[in-house]
Design an enzyme around this catalytic site. Structure first.
Site, PDB file in Angstrom:
ATOM      1  N   ARG A  52       0.789  -1.335  -0.028  1.00  0.00           N
ATOM      2  CA  ARG A  52      -0.153  -0.020  -0.034  1.00  0.00           C
ATOM      3  C   ARG A  52       0.769   1.335  -0.011  1.00  0.00           C
ATOM      4  O   ARG A  52       0.431   2.222  -0.305  1.00  0.00           O
ATOM      5  CB  ARG A  52      -0.804  -0.120   1.223  1.00  0.00           C
ATOM      6  N   TYR A 104     -12.860  19.223 -16.832  1.00  0.00           N
ATOM      7  CA  TYR A 104     -13.471  17.659 -16.912  1.00  0.00           C
ATOM      8  C   TYR A 104     -14.362  17.557 -16.144  1.00  0.00           C
ATOM      9  O   TYR A 104     -14.625  17.787 -14.852  1.00  0.00           O
ATOM     10  CB  TYR A 104     -12.286  16.764 -16.479  1.00  0.00           C
ATOM     11  N   LYS A 211      -5.151   8.143 -20.312  1.00  0.00           N
ATOM     12  CA  LYS A 211      -5.152   8.932 -21.884  1.00  0.00           C
ATOM     13  C   LYS A 211      -3.851   8.516 -22.443  1.00  0.00           C
ATOM     14  O   LYS A 211      -3.262   7.486 -22.551  1.00  0.00           O
ATOM     15  CB  LYS A 211      -5.552  10.306 -21.445  1.00  0.00           C
TER      16      LYS A 211
HETATM   17  C1  LIG Z   1      -8.829  15.785 -18.593  1.00  0.00           C
HETATM   18  C2  LIG Z   1      -9.166  14.724 -17.761  1.00  0.00           C
HETATM   19  N1  LIG Z   1      -9.020  14.654 -16.330  1.00  0.00           N
HETATM   20  C3  LIG Z   1      -9.142  13.600 -15.570  1.00  0.00           C
HETATM   21  C4  LIG Z   1      -9.836  12.596 -16.040  1.00  0.00           C
HETATM   22  C5  LIG Z   1     -10.100  11.597 -15.107  1.00  0.00           C
HETATM   23  O1  LIG Z   1      -9.247  10.397 -15.280  1.00  0.00           O
HETATM   24  P1  LIG Z   1      -9.580   8.845 -15.214  1.00  0.00           P
HETATM   25  O2  LIG Z   1     -10.619   8.335 -15.924  1.00  0.00           O
HETATM   26  O3  LIG Z   1      -8.328   8.210 -15.234  1.00  0.00           O
HETATM   27  O4  LIG Z   1     -10.085   8.716 -13.640  1.00  0.00           O
HETATM   28  C6  LIG Z   1     -10.237  12.625 -17.578  1.00  0.00           C
HETATM   29  C7  LIG Z   1     -11.046  11.275 -17.908  1.00  0.00           C
HETATM   30  O5  LIG Z   1     -11.796  11.363 -19.083  1.00  0.00           O
HETATM   31  C8  LIG Z   1      -9.834  13.669 -18.350  1.00  0.00           C
HETATM   32  O6  LIG Z   1     -10.261  13.553 -19.577  1.00  0.00           O
END
Ligand SMILES: Cc1ncc(COP(=O)(O)O)c(C=O)c1O
Length: 389
Positions: A52, A104, A211
């Site tokens: 952890r 987001y 991503k």
């Molecule tokens: C710009 C951005 N930040 C944060 C996230 C969140 O990431 P995760 O899906 O890995 O939790 C995303 C997901 O689409 C995103 O596009």
């Protein structure tokens, strides 16, 4: 030759040294949840006690991302959301987070609920207009700047989902630091190939590593990178180790493998996205193309200063005929995959307003596109036939 003399592309392609125990060129996956101690009860390796806290398999990816971002330290998390949420969880009641109105969506929604229950003040400001961004940041941070009991965070996302607003990071950090605020930047869409926010003054960089960093739509992961060893960073490290918001060993291994082709993938996607954006800019079925690489984008001149190796693989198009026309075009696409997410090798298309629902601030005719590494001519032909229908 030391790492300092090598280009980031070379460092990324050769992210780990051959394993001294076996000569294996690729690093092993460590599935062990616990690590042994010697006869004096000292850990055989002081970094490794229990899964952890830390896993040796995280280290290749963490060290590479820290190097690419030019940071002091990097920590992997079980998702991008968890990485961002850990920053918020490190605050105490009475602290203050300032976020952009367009960012987001899932994180914005979560912050609404979290701040209301945790007693953290949340301010949403317009960061879509480079001419007024500085004044809006100042107005949000100034009232609490002299309150020693209030930690303030300015949360930025550039380019910001899904209008691709560009924030001038140097300007935002200069103002925020004058008002004793900590700046965190979600740099998911840029990746360190395109922008290195710490060089512009950002204190903590965040990525959804799901991503571009992984790039193959097969791992969910997040990462935070800190500019320095601050009090906030210490709290973040402790929270990760206490709540176990970590990756599985195999996911961490897949991530370090995906990272090795980061530069090739991001450069190719950026080149294709620019080509596609320019092709559709004056198209009869399209009202506007939103892409920071186009001179028509409000953030273009800032993008030219703080983005390198291209303007990223994300663009949006607003079609004529409203939501109905947008959904019709999406339904006709044959090469683009209709799916949420971004930053993979395959091109994806999404109708964000449908996903975000009736409270979405987005234009209903907006189609979000993630450009992959396919032949851009095939992508253009697919969009053309979809729009013609
Ligand atoms: C710009 C951005 N930040 C944060 C996230 C969140 O990431 P995760 O899906 O890995 O939790 C995303 C997901 O689409 C995103 O596009």
């Amino acid at each position: 030759m030391t790492n300092k003399n090598l280009s980031p592309e070379t460092i990324t392609a050769q992210a780990s040294k051959p394993d001294p125990a076996t000569g294996a060129v690729m690093p092993p996956v460590h599935f062990s949840t616990t690590f042994a101690r010697d006869e004096n009860y000292q850990p055989l390796n002081p970094k490794h006690v229990y899964i952890r806290d830390q896993n040796p398999t995280f280290e290749t990816a963490e060290q590479l991302i820290q190097t690419l971002e030019g940071g002091y330290d990097a920590l992997l998390f079980s998702s991008g959301m968890t990485a961002a949420m850990t920053v918020a969880h490190a605050l105490k009641p009475g602290d203050h987070i300032v976020v952009p109105e367009i960012m987001y969506w899932a994180l914005r929604n979560w912050l609404d609920k979290f701040c209301a229950t945790w007693g953290v003040h949340l301010s949403k400001i317009d960061l879509a207009n480079p001419a007024t961004n500085a004044a809006n940041i100042k107005a949000a941070l100034e009232p609490q700047a002299k309150n020693p009991d209030c930690t303030q965070i300015l949360w930025l996302e550039t380019p910001a989902n899904p209008m691709w607003d560009i924030v001038d990071l140097t300007e935002a950090c200069t103002i925020a630091h004058q008002f004793n605020a900590i700046v965190c930047a979600d740099s998911t869409v840029s990746s360190p190939v395109i922008t290195r926010p710490i060089e512009h003054g950002v204190d903590i960089v965040m990525h959804s590593a799901t991503k571009y960093l992984n790039g193959h739509s097969d791992v969910i992961a997040g990462v935070l990178i800190s500019k320095e060893d601050s009090g906030l960073w210490k709290r973040i490290c402790k929270i990760r180790s206490e709540n176990g918001a970590i990756l599985g060993a195999f996911e961490a291994w897949l991530l370090q493998r995906g990272l090795r082709t980061l530069f090739l993938r991001v450069k190719r996607a950026s080149e294709s996205a620019l080509f596609i954006a320019e092709h559709f800019e004056n198209h009869p079925q399209i009202d506007r193309v939103l892409y920071p690489g186009l001179a028509s984008h409000p953030g273009h001149s800032i993008a030219c200063q703080q983005m390198q190796n291209g303007f990223g693989g994300m663009l949006s198009i607003c079609v004529k005929g409203g939501a109905e026309a947008a959904l019709r075009a999406i339904g006709r696409m044959q090469v683009f995959v209709r799916a949420t997410s971004l930053g993979g090798v395959e091109s994806l298309v999404e109708h964000r307003p449908s996903i975000e629902g009736p409270t979405s601030p987005l234009p209903p005719e907006l189609i979000r596109i993630s450009i992959g590494i396919e032949d851009p001519k095939d992508l253009i032909a697919d969009l053309e036939q979809a729009l013609a229908g």
